[in-house]
Design an enzyme around this catalytic site. Structure first.
Site, PDB file in Angstrom:
ATOM      1  N   ASP A 677       0.828  -1.203   0.000  1.00  0.00           N
ATOM      2  CA  ASP A 677       0.000   0.000   0.000  1.00  0.00           C
ATOM      3  C   ASP A 677       0.867   1.259   0.000  1.00  0.00           C
ATOM      4  OD1 ASP A 677      -2.698   1.166   0.168  1.00  0.00           O
ATOM      5  OD2 ASP A 677      -1.990   1.923   2.100  1.00  0.00           O
ATOM      6  N   LYS A 681       1.438   4.345  -2.841  1.00  0.00           N
ATOM      7  CA  LYS A 681       1.318   5.762  -2.530  1.00  0.00           C
ATOM      8  C   LYS A 681       2.527   6.549  -3.029  1.00  0.00           C
ATOM      9  CE  LYS A 681      -1.678   5.045   1.502  1.00  0.00           C
ATOM     10  NZ  LYS A 681      -1.835   5.176   2.957  1.00  0.00           N
TER      11      LYS A 681
END
Length: 813
Positions: A677, A681
């Protein structure tokens, strides 16, 4: 003298006829009245249907006539006392007997000519006017005047042309024979030189009234209908359309020609020539002011007076190099169309003279194509001109207003408003008077276009925004609650009327174009029918609402597959879902390009820092010309929460479960702890900074043992417990050196990496507490001291707030 015309709805029933008669009686206090009436509402269509049924050999025409007769008799019985009924009953019986004989003849011949159809249709007005005369005469002396003895036309059945001089003479003669009396006149019908019944075209009762008003030099012509005047737009399309109090003849003519059904366009010319005011009033709300059409209406502060449209339009495009510089091509085109009696609604020609385009009714296309191809057969055969090419399924939307003249920027506002909503303009026409700007668009876009333009020109205080929310889970549910709480504030303070028109999850979907009740959506959604992503996308496209925004509050990869289709329809996309922005760079770039090409927004602020303005800040830096050289960040509120709360006193797995329970993790917490994750980003930030990185370019330095990433989520937690010593060792090693564990994302010189670091107290991320995120931007302008964005980077409430902020950005484009 006053001429008052009452339309079909105004005489549709006994109750409505009595209202119309009351209006006439009140008008008599001001002077003599001529009352022109249409057929009882729906009668003309029923008569046409009966005639066509008879011509096709269908016996049901008899049933249709019987039903019409019963309706007229019932109205007479309701209007008149028994003693006054025999005369009108005889008239109705005789009239319907003639109608039956006429239809029997049509049935026998198997043919319905235009002449016979005119005679057939005339009975609607002939019978209604005599019924109204009886109702009016019950309290007021009134004379029935046969319009066939007043209005003279040629023999063009279906849309006869009026002989104004003879008509005026016949009307004046009737006036001399009946001074001071109330006239009741059937509208729509007339007669030719041989006494044959003709009609003035659908809507011709208005025209009848205007011809009588002009012939009588009336003081006023009043058109009584079922709406309170001409409107700024069709109220069936625009809920906030409002009446126009005053308007010029020219403006009214433009609006009525372009589809304003309240007034039949030929009506205006006779009264305009004699300067007779024309007042449009509402039979069912007679106290309403209505619309007054006159030579010089009061000045208006609004530049545009009204919007209107014509549907069922086709464009005919004649083009070819053989037209360039050769005189007479336009003349030949229009003559060919005129021979087929085809009306040209709109004309536009390129300055190169290579093409000329005309708009005609869709029904006229076959005849027009044949006529033009025949006229230009030699040029087509030699290849100098292409065969006529029709384009169907179109409509005209027009802006009308005297104040548009010499007022710069009107066209720009028109094109801008339509462009922002994906309404493509196929052709444009504007006369030198600058009173009308006409645009040809897809018929399917008319409702959207009319509403968008009404907002732009008549509702500057409000902009309607239509949201389609996908994924009403933890974050989505908070978002809907925030929207419900802030709707009034958004409208009053920002001029945004934000409506949630659809909500969908993996199984169900609820829709309401007027806006869903945000207090009752959970129960409604649970009871709704099934809905797939494809169906949900098709729903958004087919509804074609203005200022539409898809709000994707899911983590579903399949949902991102539909973004391109929606952006290409000028539907904005607000994505909490990270999949699209972190997908293959080519797809990311394509979505960004589509948003730019179709003048809409693709926004995903919450992909990186929940509600933190990280992407917005980065975009501001790059848009102003700054260059981002390096970024260092803690981008996982989950991991920051975990490592801030893990001190060895309780198992690492327990702390992770707490983070998930409090809503800080992705639905699958392995995405957070594996670093995937965070990698997404920093990839998104690098791309927004202008670097075409792929996910494979981001180095992920995992701190998890490999076995933790195998199996399902429960197996993941089991493995965390198995490797508790590993996590305790990481913590102890950092603590021994006076450091803290932080999962840091780094971007430097085009390279990106993420991993667990033990940081000293001097590091900017050392004091980062709870679920906070932080990003440090090192740029040409912020070379020594970075620009820092810091705050809560996880949690349903702040993430929903970030999505909310993106919605507002998209809405205010």
């Amino acid at each position: 003298m006053q001429v008052l015309k009452f339309g079909g709805t105004s005489v549709a029933s006994a109750e409505n006829i009595e209202k119309s008669c009351a209006i006439v009686r009140a008008a008599l206090a001001r002077g003599p009245v001529v009352m022109v009436v249409s057929a009882l509402g729906g009668t003309t269509d029923a008569l046409i249907g009966a005639g066509r049924a008879a011509a096709s050999g269908d016996y049901r025409y008899r049933d249709a006539l019987a039903q019409l007769q019963q309706r007229h008799v019932a109205a007479a019985q309701a209007l008149l006392p028994p003693a006054a009924q025999p005369d009108i009953t005889d008239v109705l019986t005789r009239g319907f007997s003639e109608l039956l004989q006429l239809c029997d003849g049509i049935f026998s011949l198997g043919e319905l000519s235009d002449r016979t159809l005119d005679r057939l249709m005339s009975y609607g007005e002939l019978l209604s006017s005599q019924l109204v005369r009886e109702a009016l005469g019950a309290r007021t002396a009134a004379v029935w005047a046969d319009a066939r003895q007043l209005i003279r036309t040629n023999a063009r059945f279906g849309a006869a042309e009026v002989n104004v001089a003879v008509t005026r003479a016949q009307v004046q003669a009737f006036k001399s024979a009946h001074p001071g009396e109330v006239w009741v006149v059937p509208g729509f019908i007339a007669a030719d030189d041989q006494g044959n019944t003709t009609t003035l075209g659908r809507g011709g009762s208005d025209y009848t009234a205007a011809l009588l008003a002009a012939a009588l030099d009336a003081d006023v012509l009043e058109i009584w209908t079922d709406v309170s005047g001409m409107m700024t737009a069709d109220p069936r399309l625009v809920s906030r359309a409002r009446p126009i109090a005053g308007i010029s003849y020219q403006e009214a003519m433009e609006l009525s020609h372009f589809g304003a059904k309240v007034l039949y366009s030929p009506t205006i010319q006779p009264v305009m020539e004699r300067g007779i005011p024309l007042w449009i009033k509402n039979t069912f709300a007679p106290a309403d002011y209505g619309t007054l059409v006159e030579v010089a209406p009061p000045p208006s502060s609004e530049v545009v007076r009204g919007l209107s449209s014509i549907g069922n339009l086709s464009l005919l495009n004649l083009e070819g190099s053989g037209m360039v510089g050769i005189p007479g091509f336009s003349k030949r085109l229009f003559e060919a169309l005129a021979r087929e009696r085809i009306n040209v609604v709109l004309i536009t020609q390129s300055s190169s003279e290579y093409s000329i385009c005309v708009g005609v009714a869709a029904a006229d296309v076959p005849g027009a194509q044949a006529a033009v191809d025949e006229e230009f057969a030699p040029e087509i055969a030699s290849g100098r001109i292409a065969p006529l090419r029709p384009e169907n399924g179109l409509a005209i939307v027009a802006l009308v207003g005297e104040n548009m003249k010499n007022h710069p920027g009107i066209s720009g506002r028109l094109f801008g408003a339509l462009g922002q909503n994906g309404v493509n303009i196929r052709a444009i026409a504007q006369g030198s008077s600058e009173r009308n700007i006409s645009t040809v668009i897809r018929a399917a876009d008319v409702r959207k276009a009319i509403n968008v333009l009404h907002e732009a020109f008549f509702e500057p205080a409000y902009k309607q925004v239509n949201l389609y929310v996908l994924g009403p889970g933890n974050v989505g549910g908070r978002l809907l609650a925030q929207l419900a709480k802030q709707q009034q504030h958004l409208q009053q303070q920002l001029g945004l009327q934000v409506r949630v028109v659809a909500i969908a999850n993996r199984r169900h979907c609820i829709v309401d174009e007027n806006g869903l009740d945000l207090a009752a959506w959970p129960a409604a959604l649970a009871a709704a029918g099934p809905c797939t992503l494809e169906e949900f996308t098709e729903l958004i496209v087919s509804r074609n609402l203005r200022n539409s925004i898809l709000v994707d509050v899911t983590a579903n990869p399949a949902a991102a597959d539909y973004y391109a289709d929606l952006l290409a329809k000028s539907v904005a996309v607000v994505a909490c879902n990270k999949v699209a922005a972190s997908s293959a760079y080519a797809n990311y770039a394509r979505l960004k390009a589509l948003a730019q090409d179709f003048n809409t927004r693709f926004l995903f602020e919450t992909n990186v820092g929940a509600g933190l303005p990280i992407i917005g800040t980065l975009n501001d830096l790059t848009s102003s010309g700054d260059v981002v050289r390096r970024m260092e960040a803690v981008l996982s509120g989950t991991l920051n929460f975990v490592f801030n709360n893990y001190d060895g006193s309780r198992p690492f797995a327990e702390v992770v479960r707490q983070a998930q329970a409090e809503g800080y993790t992705e639905p699958d917490p392995r995405l957070d702890l594996s670093g995937t994750d965070v990698a997404r980003k920093i990839l998104i930030l690098a791309r927004e900074a202008g670097h075409p990185l792929e996910m494979s370019d981001v180095q992920i330095e995992s701190f998890l043992p490999a076995s933790c990433l195998e199996g399902d989520v429960e197996a993941f937690y089991e493995q965390l417990a198995v490797h508790e010593a590993h996590f305790r060792a990481l913590y102890d090693a950092a603590t021994a050196e006076g450091k803290r564990l932080k999962f840091v994302a780094r971007f430097n010189d085009g390279a990106a990496a993420v991993g667990l670091q033990a940081v000293l107290p001097s590091h900017d991320v050392y004091e980062l507490r709870g679920k906070d995120n932080i990003v440090l931007f090192y740029t040409d302008r912020y070379a020594e001291q970075p620009l820092v964005v810091k705050g809560a980077g996880a949690g349903a409430e702040v993430t929903a707030a970030g999505v909310f902020a993106d919605i507002i950005r998209a809405a205010r484009l």
